[in-house]
Motif scaffolding. Structure first.
Motif, PDB file in Angstrom:
ATOM      1  N   UNK A 247       0.844  -1.202   0.000  1.00 15.12           N
ATOM      2  CA  UNK A 247       0.000   0.000   0.000  1.00 15.12           C
ATOM      3  C   UNK A 247       0.880   1.253   0.000  1.00 15.12           C
ATOM      4  N   UNK A 248       0.512   2.182  -0.828  1.00 17.91           N
ATOM      5  CA  UNK A 248       1.256   3.447  -0.897  1.00 17.91           C
ATOM      6  C   UNK A 248       0.707   4.422   0.151  1.00 17.91           C
ATOM      7  N   UNK A 249       1.576   4.969   0.956  1.00 15.15           N
ATOM      8  CA  UNK A 249       1.163   5.976   1.930  1.00 15.15           C
ATOM      9  C   UNK A 249       1.978   7.238   1.663  1.00 15.15           C
ATOM     10  N   UNK A 250       1.297   8.362   1.485  1.00 11.66           N
ATOM     11  CA  UNK A 250       2.049   9.594   1.262  1.00 11.66           C
ATOM     12  C   UNK A 250       1.368  10.766   1.963  1.00 11.66           C
ATOM     13  N   UNK A 251       2.139  11.860   2.134  1.00 14.86           N
ATOM     14  CA  UNK A 251       1.619  13.025   2.841  1.00 14.86           C
ATOM     15  C   UNK A 251       1.265  14.131   1.861  1.00 14.86           C
ATOM     16  N   UNK A 252       0.170  14.805   2.126  1.00 14.21           N
ATOM     17  CA  UNK A 252      -0.239  15.952   1.328  1.00 14.21           C
ATOM     18  C   UNK A 252      -0.686  17.056   2.278  1.00 14.21           C
ATOM     19  N   UNK A 253      -0.461  18.299   1.888  1.00 17.18           N
ATOM     20  CA  UNK A 253      -0.942  19.425   2.676  1.00 17.18           C
ATOM     21  C   UNK A 253      -2.224  19.947   2.040  1.00 17.18           C
ATOM     22  N   UNK A 254      -2.931  20.794   2.787  1.00 14.41           N
ATOM     23  CA  UNK A 254      -4.119  21.437   2.236  1.00 14.41           C
ATOM     24  C   UNK A 254      -3.730  22.178   0.960  1.00 14.41           C
ATOM     25  N   UNK A 255      -4.512  21.976  -0.080  1.00 16.44           N
ATOM     26  CA  UNK A 255      -4.227  22.639  -1.351  1.00 16.44           C
ATOM     27  C   UNK A 255      -3.423  21.776  -2.299  1.00 16.44           C
ATOM     28  N   UNK A 256      -2.785  20.728  -1.756  1.00 18.95           N
ATOM     29  CA  UNK A 256      -2.016  19.834  -2.619  1.00 18.95           C
ATOM     30  C   UNK A 256      -2.908  18.699  -3.117  1.00 18.95           C
ATOM     31  N   UNK A 257      -2.457  18.023  -4.134  1.00 13.53           N
ATOM     32  CA  UNK A 257      -3.288  16.961  -4.696  1.00 13.53           C
ATOM     33  C   UNK A 257      -2.421  15.829  -5.208  1.00 13.53           C
ATOM     34  N   UNK A 258      -3.072  14.810  -5.711  1.00  9.93           N
ATOM     35  CA  UNK A 258      -2.339  13.706  -6.339  1.00  9.93           C
ATOM     36  C   UNK A 258      -3.190  13.162  -7.484  1.00  9.93           C
ATOM     37  N   UNK A 259      -2.542  12.473  -8.377  1.00 11.47           N
ATOM     38  CA  UNK A 259      -3.243  11.850  -9.494  1.00 11.47           C
ATOM     39  C   UNK A 259      -3.263  10.341  -9.333  1.00 11.47           C
ATOM     40  N   UNK A 260      -4.394   9.734  -9.680  1.00 11.87           N
ATOM     41  CA  UNK A 260      -4.472   8.282  -9.777  1.00 11.87           C
ATOM     42  C   UNK A 260      -4.703   7.997 -11.260  1.00 11.87           C
ATOM     43  N   UNK A 261      -3.731   7.412 -11.914  1.00 14.17           N
ATOM     44  CA  UNK A 261      -3.835   7.234 -13.355  1.00 14.17           C
ATOM     45  C   UNK A 261      -3.800   8.587 -14.046  1.00 14.17           C
ATOM     46  N   UNK A 262      -4.392   8.639 -15.236  1.00 15.36           N
ATOM     47  CA  UNK A 262      -4.333   9.841 -16.054  1.00 15.36           C
ATOM     48  C   UNK A 262      -5.348  10.894 -15.655  1.00 15.36           C
ATOM     49  N   UNK A 263      -6.536  10.421 -15.244  1.00 12.17           N
ATOM     50  CA  UNK A 263      -7.642  11.376 -15.177  1.00 12.17           C
ATOM     51  C   UNK A 263      -8.377  11.434 -13.841  1.00 12.17           C
ATOM     52  N   UNK A 264      -7.758  10.919 -12.766  1.00 11.12           N
ATOM     53  CA  UNK A 264      -8.396  11.054 -11.453  1.00 11.12           C
ATOM     54  C   UNK A 264      -7.479  11.897 -10.575  1.00 11.12           C
ATOM     55  N   UNK A 265      -7.995  13.046 -10.133  1.00  9.31           N
ATOM     56  CA  UNK A 265      -7.206  13.915  -9.281  1.00  9.31           C
ATOM     57  C   UNK A 265      -7.902  14.065  -7.927  1.00  9.31           C
ATOM     58  N   UNK A 266      -7.149  13.835  -6.869  1.00  6.83           N
ATOM     59  CA  UNK A 266      -7.689  13.966  -5.513  1.00  6.83           C
ATOM     60  C   UNK A 266      -6.950  15.107  -4.825  1.00  6.83           C
ATOM     61  N   UNK A 267      -7.697  16.121  -4.357  1.00  6.75           N
ATOM     62  CA  UNK A 267      -7.082  17.266  -3.682  1.00  6.75           C
ATOM     63  C   UNK A 267      -7.558  17.336  -2.245  1.00  6.75           C
ATOM     64  N   UNK A 268      -6.665  17.800  -1.370  1.00  9.55           N
ATOM     65  CA  UNK A 268      -7.051  18.026   0.024  1.00  9.55           C
ATOM     66  C   UNK A 268      -7.559  19.465   0.128  1.00  9.55           C
ATOM     67  N   UNK A 269      -8.816  19.630   0.492  1.00 12.75           N
ATOM     68  CA  UNK A 269      -9.412  20.968   0.569  1.00 12.75           C
ATOM     69  C   UNK A 269      -9.157  21.591   1.937  1.00 12.75           C
ATOM     70  N   UNK A 270      -9.445  20.804   2.988  1.00  9.81           N
ATOM     71  CA  UNK A 270      -9.232  21.335   4.338  1.00  9.81           C
ATOM     72  C   UNK A 270      -9.144  20.194   5.345  1.00  9.81           C
ATOM     73  N   UNK A 271      -8.575  20.498   6.491  1.00  9.40           N
ATOM     74  CA  UNK A 271      -8.523  19.553   7.608  1.00  9.40           C
ATOM     75  C   UNK A 271      -8.992  20.330   8.832  1.00  9.40           C
ATOM     76  N   UNK A 272     -10.051  19.836   9.510  1.00  8.23           N
ATOM     77  CA  UNK A 272     -10.521  20.591  10.683  1.00  8.23           C
ATOM     78  C   UNK A 272      -9.876  20.043  11.960  1.00  8.23           C
ATOM     79  N   UNK A 273     -10.155  20.731  13.077  1.00  6.31           N
ATOM     80  CA  UNK A 273      -9.484  20.372  14.333  1.00  6.31           C
ATOM     81  C   UNK A 273      -9.880  18.978  14.809  1.00  6.31           C
ATOM     82  N   UNK A 274     -11.051  18.503  14.360  1.00  5.87           N
ATOM     83  CA  UNK A 274     -11.487  17.156  14.748  1.00  5.87           C
ATOM     84  C   UNK A 274     -10.848  16.071  13.902  1.00  5.87           C
TER      85      UNK A 274
END
Lengths: 81, 151
Positions: free
Chosen positions: A1-28
């Motif tokens: 399993x791949x585990x990686x870190x992203x900050x708010x505003x950063x994103x990653x691609x899965x394959x060519x056309x799936x992009x997952x972005x971190x919008x926000x992280x709340x205190x909970x």
């Protein structure tokens, strides 16, 4: 399993056309994600998929409800003083 | 009205008793109309959630409070609003049972109760954001808990 870190505003691609972005992280600890993917792809929260599977099993009982009822009554008498 | 049921043969029912699930149940999104039929007249512990559209589709459901008197499901504000109530206690709760053979291996889904507003007959299945409840609680779990309580 791949585990990686992203900050708010950063994103990653899965394959060519799936992009997952971190919008926000709340205190909970709740993470808000934005997913950009083809419409044909089904995206489900994992608990929703589990809930669907459990419901499918619930729709096909292995024993009769009467047996279950007898079991529950035994239960109740077991708990009576 | 008359319908074919999975467990009770053909029965007569009153249209006002039909529960309306706007979004269906998880995995059964196109099943919107159900009747809640008790299995034993005397007790309302074990019931059947029967589809009015599909005779072969019926779920065995239980009153969760009769299993676990401490069961305290809380719905978020938006879901309460959608159900037309202001407090979780204003709703009726039922949990779906996976009936196993032997029946002692059966499980109940405390995480995803069916909630009903008994004034409007509006109903929904929800996923509780409460880690103490899972989708597969063994029935025997409740027996040992109750037995402990009486000791």
């Amino acid at each position: 399993m791949l585990i990686l870190q992203r900050k708010v505003g950063e994103s990653l691609f899965i394959g060519e056309d799936i992009q997952v972005s971190v919008v926000s992280v709340d205190s909970g600890g709740r993470v808000r994600l934005a997913i950009d993917a083809p419409r044909t792809l089904s995206i489900l929260r994992s608990e929703l998929r589990s809930a669907m599977n459990v419901n499918q099993e619930a729709a096909q009982e292995e024993a009769t409800p009467l047996e279950l009822l007898n079991f529950l009554e035994e239960f109740a008498s077991h708990n009576d003083p | 009205m008359e319908i074919q049921t999975k467990y009770f043969g053909t029965i007569e029912y009153d249209v006002k008793d039909v529960l309306h699930f706007e979004d269906g149940l998880f995995g059964f999104e196109t099943e919107n109309l159900f009747l809640l039929l008790p299995f034993a007249e005397s007790e309302a512990t074990l019931l059947c959630l029967q589809s009015t559209k599909t005779p072969s589709l019926a779920f065995v459901v239980m009153n969760p409070f009769s299993l676990d008197p401490n069961y305290a499901p809380i719905l978020p504000e938006n879901e309460l609003k959608a159900m037309g109530v202001s407090r979780s206690q204003d709703l009726c709760f039922y949990v779906l049972c996976v009936v196993r053979n032997p029946v002692s291996k059966s499980t109940v889904n405390l995480k995803c109760p069916v909630v009903i507003n008994d004034e409007t007959q509006e109903a929904a299945q929800v996923i509780l954001d409460m880690p103490e409840y899972t989708m597969r609680h063994s029935l025997s779990e409740f027996r040992s808990r109750e037995a402990e309580g009486t000791c």
